[in-house]
Design an enzyme around this catalytic site. Structure first.
Site, PDB file in Angstrom:
ATOM      1  N   GLU A 137     -26.659  -3.400  -3.098  1.00  0.00           N
ATOM      2  CA  GLU A 137     -25.498  -3.419  -3.986  1.00  0.00           C
ATOM      3  C   GLU A 137     -25.209  -4.807  -4.532  1.00  0.00           C
ATOM      4  O   GLU A 137     -24.413  -4.954  -5.433  1.00  0.00           O
ATOM      5  CB  GLU A 137     -24.284  -2.790  -3.313  1.00  0.00           C
ATOM      6  CG  GLU A 137     -23.818  -3.475  -2.053  1.00  0.00           C
ATOM      7  CD  GLU A 137     -22.605  -2.767  -1.457  1.00  0.00           C
ATOM      8  OE1 GLU A 137     -22.753  -1.621  -1.013  1.00  0.00           O
ATOM      9  OE2 GLU A 137     -21.529  -3.374  -1.450  1.00  0.00           O
ATOM     10  N   HIS A 163     -31.483  -2.779   9.093  1.00  0.00           N
ATOM     11  CA  HIS A 163     -31.036  -1.437   8.723  1.00  0.00           C
ATOM     12  C   HIS A 163     -30.424  -1.479   7.337  1.00  0.00           C
ATOM     13  O   HIS A 163     -29.687  -2.398   7.005  1.00  0.00           O
ATOM     14  CB  HIS A 163     -30.001  -0.928   9.731  1.00  0.00           C
ATOM     15  CG  HIS A 163     -29.239   0.252   9.236  1.00  0.00           C
ATOM     16  ND1 HIS A 163     -29.824   1.486   9.078  1.00  0.00           N
ATOM     17  CD2 HIS A 163     -27.962   0.387   8.811  1.00  0.00           C
ATOM     18  CE1 HIS A 163     -28.921   2.329   8.601  1.00  0.00           C
ATOM     19  NE2 HIS A 163     -27.787   1.686   8.426  1.00  0.00           N
ATOM     20  N   HIS A 202     -23.146  11.249   8.263  1.00  0.00           N
ATOM     21  CA  HIS A 202     -21.927  11.392   7.453  1.00  0.00           C
ATOM     22  C   HIS A 202     -21.365  12.798   7.528  1.00  0.00           C
ATOM     23  O   HIS A 202     -20.265  13.052   7.062  1.00  0.00           O
ATOM     24  CB  HIS A 202     -22.226  11.025   5.998  1.00  0.00           C
ATOM     25  CG  HIS A 202     -22.820   9.655   5.870  1.00  0.00           C
ATOM     26  ND1 HIS A 202     -24.176   9.441   5.930  1.00  0.00           N
ATOM     27  CD2 HIS A 202     -22.255   8.441   5.748  1.00  0.00           C
ATOM     28  CE1 HIS A 202     -24.418   8.151   5.831  1.00  0.00           C
ATOM     29  NE2 HIS A 202     -23.273   7.518   5.724  1.00  0.00           N
ATOM     30  N   ASP A 211     -28.436  -6.199  10.362  1.00  0.00           N
ATOM     31  CA  ASP A 211     -28.122  -5.169   9.364  1.00  0.00           C
ATOM     32  C   ASP A 211     -27.956  -5.763   7.979  1.00  0.00           C
ATOM     33  O   ASP A 211     -27.258  -6.767   7.807  1.00  0.00           O
ATOM     34  CB  ASP A 211     -26.794  -4.485   9.733  1.00  0.00           C
ATOM     35  CG  ASP A 211     -26.913  -3.607  10.961  1.00  0.00           C
ATOM     36  OD1 ASP A 211     -27.975  -2.991  11.131  1.00  0.00           O
ATOM     37  OD2 ASP A 211     -25.937  -3.537  11.729  1.00  0.00           O
ATOM     38  N   ARG A 267       0.819  -1.220   0.000  1.00  0.00           N
ATOM     39  CA  ARG A 267       0.000   0.000   0.000  1.00  0.00           C
ATOM     40  C   ARG A 267       0.856   1.275   0.000  1.00  0.00           C
ATOM     41  O   ARG A 267       0.531   2.266   0.642  1.00  0.00           O
ATOM     42  CB  ARG A 267      -0.962  -0.008   1.200  1.00  0.00           C
ATOM     43  CG  ARG A 267      -2.085  -1.026   1.028  1.00  0.00           C
ATOM     44  CD  ARG A 267      -3.069  -0.957   2.183  1.00  0.00           C
ATOM     45  NE  ARG A 267      -2.425  -1.318   3.435  1.00  0.00           N
ATOM     46  CZ  ARG A 267      -2.854  -0.966   4.628  1.00  0.00           C
ATOM     47  NH1 ARG A 267      -3.947  -0.243   4.738  1.00  0.00           N
ATOM     48  NH2 ARG A 267      -2.212  -1.336   5.725  1.00  0.00           N
TER      49      ARG A 267
HETATM   50  N1  GLN Z   1     -24.847  -1.549  13.025  1.00  0.00           N
HETATM   51  C1  GLN Z   1     -23.889  -0.964  12.159  1.00  0.00           C
HETATM   52  C2  GLN Z   1     -23.333   0.305  12.775  1.00  0.00           C
HETATM   53  O1  GLN Z   1     -24.041   0.978  13.418  1.00  0.00           O
HETATM   54  C3  GLN Z   1     -24.461  -0.643  10.783  1.00  0.00           C
HETATM   55  C4  GLN Z   1     -23.433  -0.105   9.842  1.00  0.00           C
HETATM   56  C5  GLN Z   1     -23.897   0.116   8.426  1.00  0.00           C
HETATM   57  O2  GLN Z   1     -25.029   0.316   8.143  1.00  0.00           O
HETATM   58  N2  GLN Z   1     -22.996   0.107   7.496  1.00  0.00           N
HETATM   59  O3  GLN Z   1     -22.203   0.649  12.599  1.00  0.00           O
HETATM   60 ZN    ZN Z   2     -25.988   2.292   7.633  1.00  0.00          ZN
END
Ligand code: GLN
Ligand code: ZN
Length: 772
Positions: free
Chosen positions: A618, A654, A707, A612, A15
């Site tokens: 994707e 999620h 974000h 999750d 890297r």
């Molecule tokens: N449970 C995970 C978190 O809170 C979900 C992360 C994600 O959606 N990429 O980090």
């Molecule tokens: Zn997320």
């Protein structure tokens, strides 16, 4: 017969490029140092391929950040907002990085160009921006410079460019509504200029990547291909164009693809083996066929016998002179070199005989040619035998094949993918068992992974911190998180995921059938690399994976603590997956392992469990016609993982991506009791899909964007929640951020969640006011 390669990894075996870029960005090294590192990586890659015996070696496959961005600079597709930087006399390299990463300096604030996934890989490219009536000019000489550099080293170089039509189709129209393909006639002259310069420097072959030829195309796209390649051919009758397709077959665009006036056509025979026959039937007489038989997307050793079958089939039909051998696509998507894995875990020792990384894949391409043309017989035959042995051993290895897992899956029932009762029934029982407020508040799972937390883990891994000491620290961190959540008044708490490095790795490390590399890095975007786990065998769960932390957290509080798991589709999607059985089958195995974990959590008193699935979308196949099949098995895998519990246990999921419309039916079919999704950036517009569909279960539309470091006010969140309430009944809504908080700092997290709880409280008051 010739061998060639479509592209080599470019981050450096250790890297080096990542480090050099990051050091350059933070001002630690000079631009000259950075460019030096880049040159060194290129020359090492070229030398290695030459010494291995590759006949045509790619140049311009190197990139400081991204090959699509390189193309944008080559043709001068520089959005207007960056002109201000040019006026300031910024260097071409800094302009390039500014386009990729944005520029906040000297009183300027220029936003970066958008980034998106490169087809169905985990690589991300910088999306070209197109404007109506845009003009193009050759702005960078990168490909020519790198060609000269290679030539000076005596490398049999083949410049690689993204073809003009794919380049346009990969971009995005901005401003007025127009069709980006209209730009083709002004774009092409720049391509011609570049090709001319390459020809003048002595380039014989040029590879034009047109992966879009494998995708769903409209008529006008086909016309664009025909037009562009006719112009190129008419202008350069002598230049040998190799047209590269990959990631899909081209049968559905067969007529257009095979009849483009090029010297050679490359096929991804790993992704679509069956296309070979049909393409050969229709291939014009003089066209050479490049057979992509070595998998550029996965880390498995080639099956020589199988590849030779294809090669011989082509040789018989086309003759030896019209056949090239190559990897299926650029090797950008696999790690550098298996030989780097020296201090292996015991598992990798056995598994490595089945693996091949970029360096090994180059050797495979060369060996296949030797086998097909019967040169160096003795030694090469030995390689074939060793290969057959490895292939055979993989079929029967007890490390890979676990009869218990196979039997369990064979005995699986359709009911395994069904909750005991429909949501309407579960809802009542859950309301009773959980006794939640209206507008219940929760978070997505992770809390800030601070420097300290990461340091503890590193030290623990290195043996500098004992397991006891490490656990103690994580326990303290978890307890602090629980106390704080109680204080701020959240309804469903989380333990914080402090013990987890990564949401897939954490589970992979505890499941059987996975191995991990030390140096198996693959570029994700820019200087970001990921190290995907390798799923090599039948997946099983030797023991509970999360019960300890979940029950520990639950023992600290009277409030509900949500168990936190990664779903089977996401674990699959973010790993290198075995290729000796359908992905669906591997996914099902993971699903049963997660199902057991869910049951264990339930049996230990955890009443709310989140599984999750951020990667569900994707995983969608590139061609629409394959979507339904994928969604069927993916949704069913999720359901298997979630359905072992009682009605009163509440299952959450999620997802974090921004497009739900076209798969809403399948999201509903997952039948999670609650789904939390990303919506804050779209001002709740994404909820429309759920409202239109009359999504029956509960939903937590993200009320703020994790974000961004910006903390919204509770009024802003109330506005969003009111919007949500205008399309969905309040009883269906949850209040939560739009993703996990592990990348944020504690201070902003505390403040944001405090305001979020205020917003929920505000909503509750509103509802009771109107009820009065
Ligand atoms: N449970 C995970 C978190 O809170 C979900 C992360 C994600 O959606 N990429 O980090
Ligand atoms: Zn997320």
């Amino acid at each position: 017969m010739q061998t060639h390669n479509l592209g080599y990894p470019r981050i450096g075996a250790h890297r080096e490029l990542k480090k050099a870029c990051e050091n350059y960005w933070s001002g630690k090294i000079s631009q000259a140092d950075l460019l030096d590192t880049a040159r060194q990586i290129r020359s090492e890659n070229w030398k290695l391929q030459k010494e291995s015996g590759i006949d045509l070696i790619p140049v311009n496959d190197f990139s400081l950040y991204d090959q699509v961005l390189d193309m944008s600079l080559m043709v001068g597709a520089i959005p207007k907002r960056f002109q201000a930087l040019l006026k300031q006399g910024i260097s071409p390299t800094d302009l390039y990085f500014a386009m990729a990463r944005g520029y906040q300096k000297d009183g300027l604030d220029v936003v970066a160009m958008e980034m998106t996934k490169w087809f169905d890989t985990n690589y991300h490219y910088i999306v070209p921006e197109f404007y109506e009536n845009q003009t193009f000019t050759k702005t960078s000489n990168k490909v020519v410079e790198e060609y000269k550099e290679a030539k000076a080293m005596g490398i049999p170089a083949k410049p690689v460019l993204i073809g003009p039509v794919s380049y346009l189709l990969l971009g995005k129209e901005k401003g007025a509504s127009f069709d980006k393909l209209e730009l083709l006639s002004s774009l092409l002259p720049v391509y011609l200029e570049i090709l001319k310069a390459l020809q003048q420097e002595g380039a014989n072959w040029v590879q034009l990547d047109e992966p879009l030829l494998g995708m769903d195309l409209q008529d006008k796209d086909n016309r664009a291909f025909e037009y562009a390649y006719k112009v190129i051919r008419d202008t350069f009758p002598e230049l040998k164009i190799l047209l590269a397709t990959y990631f899909e077959g081209i049968q559905h665009n067969l007529k257009t693809a095979v009849n483009l006036p090029v010297c050679a056509l490359h096929l991804d025979l790993v992704r679509r083996t069956q296309q070979l026959e049909e393409v050969m039937e229709n291939l014009p007489e003089k066209t050479t066929l490049s057979l992509g038989v070595v998998d550029g997307r996965n880390i498995w050793r080639n099956d020589y016998e199988q590849s030779l079958g294809l090669i011989n089939q082509a040789v018989q039909k086309l003759g030896d002179g019209r056949v090239f051998i190559a990897p299926s696509c650029s090797l950008l998507h696999v790690p550098y070199d298996l030989a780097l894995e020296k201090d292996q875990s015991a598992d990798l020792t056995e598994v490595r005989q089945w693996l091949a990384f970029a360096r090994q894949k180059i050797d495979e391409v060369v060996t296949l040619k030797q086998l097909a043309t019967k040169v160096g017989t003795e030694e090469v035959e030995a390689k074939l035998r060793a290969n057959q042995k490895a292939v055979e051993s993989r079929k029967v290895s007890e490390l890979i094949h676990n009869s218990k897992v196979k039997e369990r899956l064979k005995a699986a029932l359709t009911e395994d993918a069904e909750r005991r009762n429909p949501f309407a029934v579960r809802k009542v029982k859950q309301a009773e068992a959980l006794n939640l407020n209206i507008y219940p508040t929760t978070t997505i799972g992770s809390f800030p992974q601070t420097k300290e937390v990461r340091r503890w883990r590193r030290q623990h891994k290195k043996g500098e911190l004992s397991a006891d000491a490490y656990n103690q620290l994580i326990e303290e961190e978890t307890e602090k998180a629980i106390r704080w959540q109680e204080e701020v008044g959240l309804d469903v708490l989380v333990h914080g995921e402090f013990e987890r490095n990564d949401m897939v790795e954490y589970f992979g490390e505890q499941l059987e059938g996975f191995v991990f590399t030390r140096y198996g890095w693959v570029q994700s975007y820019g200087s970001r690399c990921v190290k995907p786990p390798i799923i090599f065998g039948d997946v099983s769960r030797p023991e509970a994976m999360t019960v300890k932390w979940a029950t520990f957290a639950q023992s600290l509080t009277d409030k509900l603590v949500k168990g936190m798991l990664t779903g089977p589709v996401t674990i699959l999607q973010w790993s290198f997956v075995r290729n000796d059985q359908p992905r669906a089958e591997t996914c099902r195995q993971i699903a049963y392992a997660i199902r057991d974990e869910v049951s264990d959590l339930e049996n230990h008193g955890i009443k709310v469990i989140q599984i999750d699935e951020p990667a569900l979308r994707e995983g969608l196949p590139l061609l629409r016609k394959h979507w339904e099949h994928y969604l069927d098995w993916a949704v069913s895998a999720f359901r298997v993982s979630a359905s072992g519990v009682q009605d009163k246990t509440q299952i959450h999921t999620h997802m974090c991506y921004s497009e739900f419309n076209d798969i809403i039916r399948h999201i509903a079919a997952m039948d999670a009791d609650v789904i939390s999704i990303e919506t804050s950036r779209s001002q709740m517009e994404l909820l429309d899909a759920f409202a239109d569909f009359q999504y029956p279960n509960e939903i937590g539309p993200g009320v703020y964007d994790i974000h961004s470091p910006r903390i919204p006010t509770s009024e802003e969140m109330i506005t969003l929640l009111r919007k949500a309430t205008s399309v969905l009944p309040a009883e269906q809504l949850w209040v939560n951020p739009d993703c996990g908080l592990k990348t944020r700092g504690w201070q902003e997290t505390r403040e944001a969640l405090k305001r979020m709880v205020e917003a929920a409280t505000g909503m509750r008051e509103l509802v009771s006011d109107t009820a009065l």
